[in-house]
Design a protein around this motif. Structure first.
Motif, PDB file in Angstrom:
ATOM      1  N   GLY A  82       0.812  -1.213   0.000  1.00 39.51           N
ATOM      2  CA  GLY A  82       0.000   0.000   0.000  1.00 39.51           C
ATOM      3  C   GLY A  82       0.845   1.262   0.000  1.00 39.51           C
ATOM      4  O   GLY A  82       0.318   2.367   0.060  1.00 39.51           O
ATOM      5  N   LEU A  83       2.166   1.106  -0.080  1.00 36.98           N
ATOM      6  CA  LEU A  83       3.073   2.261  -0.080  1.00 36.98           C
ATOM      7  C   LEU A  83       3.419   2.689  -1.496  1.00 36.98           C
ATOM      8  O   LEU A  83       3.934   1.899  -2.285  1.00 36.98           O
ATOM      9  N   ASP A  84       3.160   3.950  -1.800  1.00 37.31           N
ATOM     10  CA  ASP A  84       3.601   4.524  -3.063  1.00 37.31           C
ATOM     11  C   ASP A  84       4.831   5.360  -2.747  1.00 37.31           C
ATOM     12  O   ASP A  84       4.721   6.488  -2.268  1.00 37.31           O
ATOM     13  N   VAL A  85       5.986   4.776  -2.987  1.00 35.12           N
ATOM     14  CA  VAL A  85       7.244   5.438  -2.622  1.00 35.12           C
ATOM     15  C   VAL A  85       7.824   6.269  -3.768  1.00 35.12           C
ATOM     16  O   VAL A  85       8.902   6.819  -3.641  1.00 35.12           O
ATOM     17  N   GLY A  86       7.106   6.351  -4.887  1.00 36.68           N
ATOM     18  CA  GLY A  86       7.577   7.123  -6.032  1.00 36.68           C
ATOM     19  C   GLY A  86       8.394   6.323  -7.027  1.00 36.68           C
ATOM     20  O   GLY A  86       8.942   6.871  -7.979  1.00 36.68           O
ATOM     21  N   TYR A  87       8.479   5.025  -6.824  1.00 36.46           N
ATOM     22  CA  TYR A  87       9.234   4.150  -7.725  1.00 36.46           C
ATOM     23  C   TYR A  87       8.276   3.767  -8.853  1.00 36.46           C
ATOM     24  O   TYR A  87       7.594   2.768  -8.797  1.00 36.46           O
TER      25      TYR A  87
END
Length: 132
Positions: A91-96
């Protein structure tokens, strides 16, 4: 490769029960990732794990293997599907994302490692919560 893809598709059809099979194949393929056949199995396994994760079927125990994959994949362009699979599971959108990959240069490696570390930290806090 054709036979492996058939097995990977069969594992995908199993749903949640297929995730550990695909994760094991993925992990084993990393041990000889420079072998063309192993790299093909690696990409096929990621594809099928992504298909399952997109349907909401995953096991957080696959996160460390996916992190290992994104760290060790040979070509930066091949890491996009792995990153998307990690995003779906954590659920993490880390910008990758596609833009990051298309603009990536060696100067971005520290930033890339920071993104991967966010998924690693997420796993450290969620690993005992079971599977989805």
């Amino acid at each position: 490769m054709e036979e492996f893809n058939a097995y990977a598709a069969a594992a995908t059809a199993l749903g949640a029960e297929g995730v550990p099979l695909l994760t094991a194949a993925l992990d084993k393929s990393l041990d000889s990732k420079y072998d063309v056949f192993s790299y093909g199995k690696l990409n096929s396994s990621i594809y099928h794990l992504h298909q399952l994760a997109a349907r909401g079927t995953y096991d957080i125990k696959s996160v460390p293997v996916l992190i290992r994959v994104i760290q060790e994949q040979i070509a930066i362009g091949d890491t996009l599907l792995t990153a998307e699979t990690l995003r779906l599971i954590t659920g993490l959108d880390v910008g990758y994302d596609a833009r990051f990959i298309s603009e990536y240069t060696s100067e971005d490696e520290d930033r890339r490692r920071e993104m991967i570390e966010k998924w690693t930290a997420w796993y450290s806090t969620h690993r005992d919560s079971g599977q989805q």
